[in-house]
Write an enzyme that holds these catalytic residues in place. Sequence first.
Site, PDB file in Angstrom:
ATOM      1  N   ARG A  72       0.906  -1.156   0.073  1.00  0.00           N
ATOM      2  CA  ARG A  72      -0.089   0.021   0.163  1.00  0.00           C
ATOM      3  C   ARG A  72       1.119   1.130  -0.070  1.00  0.00           C
ATOM      4  NH1 ARG A  72      -3.016  -3.859   2.929  1.00  0.00           N
ATOM      5  NH2 ARG A  72      -4.787  -4.211   1.631  1.00  0.00           N
ATOM      6  N   SER A  73       0.527   2.292  -0.423  1.00  0.00           N
ATOM      7  CA  SER A  73       1.285   3.525  -0.700  1.00  0.00           C
ATOM      8  C   SER A  73       0.529   4.832  -0.413  1.00  0.00           C
ATOM      9  CB  SER A  73       1.981   3.424  -2.326  1.00  0.00           C
ATOM     10  OG  SER A  73       2.657   4.887  -2.282  1.00  0.00           O
ATOM     11  N   ASP A 103     -10.214  -2.478  -5.490  1.00  0.00           N
ATOM     12  CA  ASP A 103     -10.879  -1.162  -6.031  1.00  0.00           C
ATOM     13  C   ASP A 103      -9.901   0.071  -5.293  1.00  0.00           C
ATOM     14  OD1 ASP A 103     -11.813  -1.646  -3.400  1.00  0.00           O
ATOM     15  OD2 ASP A 103     -13.687  -1.277  -3.775  1.00  0.00           O
ATOM     16  N   ASP A 128     -11.735 -11.310  -1.023  1.00  0.00           N
ATOM     17  CA  ASP A 128     -12.772 -10.887  -0.355  1.00  0.00           C
ATOM     18  C   ASP A 128     -13.981 -10.941  -1.249  1.00  0.00           C
ATOM     19  OD1 ASP A 128     -11.625 -10.306   1.718  1.00  0.00           O
ATOM     20  OD2 ASP A 128     -11.591  -8.210   1.429  1.00  0.00           O
ATOM     21  N   ARG A 163     -18.467 -30.763  20.284  1.00  0.00           N
ATOM     22  CA  ARG A 163     -18.403 -29.519  20.448  1.00  0.00           C
ATOM     23  C   ARG A 163     -18.945 -28.660  19.530  1.00  0.00           C
ATOM     24  NH1 ARG A 163     -11.872 -29.460  21.829  1.00  0.00           N
ATOM     25  NH2 ARG A 163     -12.017 -29.606  24.023  1.00  0.00           N
ATOM     26  N   MET A 170     -12.213 -14.417   6.479  1.00  0.00           N
ATOM     27  CA  MET A 170     -11.900 -13.113   6.096  1.00  0.00           C
ATOM     28  C   MET A 170     -13.057 -12.400   5.245  1.00  0.00           C
ATOM     29  SD  MET A 170      -8.013 -12.524   5.492  1.00  0.00           S
ATOM     30  CE  MET A 170      -6.711 -12.260   6.530  1.00  0.00           C
ATOM     31  N   GLY A 186     -21.468 -27.672   5.127  1.00  0.00           N
ATOM     32  CA  GLY A 186     -22.633 -28.300   5.959  1.00  0.00           C
ATOM     33  C   GLY A 186     -22.724 -27.675   7.187  1.00  0.00           C
TER      34      GLY A 186
HETATM   35  P1  ADP Z   1      -7.137  -2.506  -2.486  1.00  0.00           P
HETATM   36  O1  ADP Z   1      -6.579  -2.138  -4.087  1.00  0.00           O
HETATM   37  O2  ADP Z   1      -6.585  -3.676  -2.111  1.00  0.00           O
HETATM   38  O3  ADP Z   1      -8.580  -2.030  -2.245  1.00  0.00           O
HETATM   39  P2  ADP Z   1      -5.765  -0.203  -1.060  1.00  0.00           P
HETATM   40  O4  ADP Z   1      -7.417   0.556  -0.880  1.00  0.00           O
HETATM   41  O5  ADP Z   1      -5.351  -0.229   0.297  1.00  0.00           O
HETATM   42  O6  ADP Z   1      -6.296  -1.598  -1.540  1.00  0.00           O
HETATM   43  O7  ADP Z   1      -5.271   0.691  -2.269  1.00  0.00           O
HETATM   44  C1  ADP Z   1      -4.109   0.211  -2.472  1.00  0.00           C
HETATM   45  C2  ADP Z   1      -3.196   1.447  -2.765  1.00  0.00           C
HETATM   46  O8  ADP Z   1      -3.963   2.407  -4.029  1.00  0.00           O
HETATM   47  C3  ADP Z   1      -3.109   2.689  -1.980  1.00  0.00           C
HETATM   48  O9  ADP Z   1      -2.081   2.254  -0.740  1.00  0.00           O
HETATM   49  C4  ADP Z   1      -3.032   3.873  -2.556  1.00  0.00           C
HETATM   50  O10 ADP Z   1      -1.573   3.880  -2.933  1.00  0.00           O
HETATM   51  C5  ADP Z   1      -3.683   3.631  -3.814  1.00  0.00           C
HETATM   52  N1  ADP Z   1      -4.942   4.437  -3.857  1.00  0.00           N
HETATM   53  C6  ADP Z   1      -6.107   4.058  -3.330  1.00  0.00           C
HETATM   54  N2  ADP Z   1      -6.941   5.078  -3.317  1.00  0.00           N
HETATM   55  C7  ADP Z   1      -6.500   5.958  -4.027  1.00  0.00           C
HETATM   56  C8  ADP Z   1      -6.495   7.404  -4.764  1.00  0.00           C
HETATM   57  N3  ADP Z   1      -7.971   7.846  -4.532  1.00  0.00           N
HETATM   58  N4  ADP Z   1      -5.866   7.935  -5.453  1.00  0.00           N
HETATM   59  C9  ADP Z   1      -4.518   7.473  -5.226  1.00  0.00           C
HETATM   60  N5  ADP Z   1      -4.128   6.296  -5.128  1.00  0.00           N
HETATM   61  C10 ADP Z   1      -4.860   5.793  -4.568  1.00  0.00           C
END
Ligand code: ADP
Length: 321
Positions: A72-73, A103, A128, A163, A170, A186
């Site tokens: 994640r960034s 997403d 998920d 039990r 998740m 089941g």
């Molecule tokens: P996932 O893709 O599994 O839903 P995240 O929601 O953590 O995971 O998003 C992954 C990465 O996508 C974030 O750490 C970020 O770097 C980037 N990101 C998410 N939303 C945005 C945004 N609105 N604008 C720019 N980068 C985004």
Amino acid sequence: MKNIAILCSGGDVSGMNPAIKHFVEYSIQKGLNPYFVYDGYEGLIDNRIKKATYEDVAGIITRGGTKIGSARSKRFMQPEFRKIAKENLDTHNIDMLVVLGGDGSFRGLDAFYKEQGIKFCGIPSTIDNDIHGTDYCLGVDTALNIIKTSIDAIRDTASSFKRALVIETMGRDCGYLALISALTSGAELCLIPERKYNLHDFEENFKTQIKNGRRYFIAVISEGIEQSATEIATWFEEKIGIEARATVLGHVQRGGNPSIYDRLMAYKFISFAIDGLLEGHNDSVACYTKSHFKYKSIFEVTGTPHKLDKELLALLDNMDV
Ligand code: ADP
């Protein structure tokens, strides 16, 4: 020759490695130079970008996780870092990107495309299975198989010891993993965020079943419900009168040897994504709906909250207990 890169963003899933392998092979087959971006958008910003070869992907089809890392960034949320990411891609002459992610990752890609013009195709990848517009996300089948193996093992001990075993899967706010697992193992009880429940409604039935000789219960619950697995186990002990244990499966669900279905879907998703980029689908997500692949816009995929399929919910409503 044109250059194309792949990266993984957000939570990793089993199926990413088969996708990476096919990405390299299919790109070369299509006359493209494949590149890896390591550790998601972090690697884009830090220029951890490397030309990929057949040797890089030899033997990885059997491995869970992702050989090129995922991340994640926070920095990628800011335009100045997306500009740096674009400059790094320019140094390698890369203008097409395949992104395995959820997403959130696609929202980031959309911003990147609109500001910097890097063409992309997203491949929905999350256990998920909660992305709107696609019936299937990479990694789901392997996760379900791991849950199945775990529940089957737990059933053995549950039946020996009289039990109730409560197993938490998740899924964040989506009950897909718990529902499919409950139906296919089941289980006597399935609790997911999409359905309000009152434990009291099950009490008479479950107590009668014990009187009639039932030795154990399997309950599959999703992490998104309000109560924890331990609280549900306590309810079994106090209200149903049977010893109970809680098992939170956690990250085992994300790893493991990719299933046949995930290997095949990885293959198909990648071919479809690369074909799309070559045909001029510049900013799309590869979706799988009603047994067909379709290119969908980021808006369509991220603009609507995911809802669990009505037919599946109906199966829950009519579940045998
Ligand atoms: P996932 O893709 O599994 O839903 P995240 O929601 O953590 O995971 O998003 C992954 C990465 O996508 C974030 O750490 C970020 O770097 C980037 N990101 C998410 N939303 C945005 C945004 N609105 N604008 C720019 N980068 C985004």
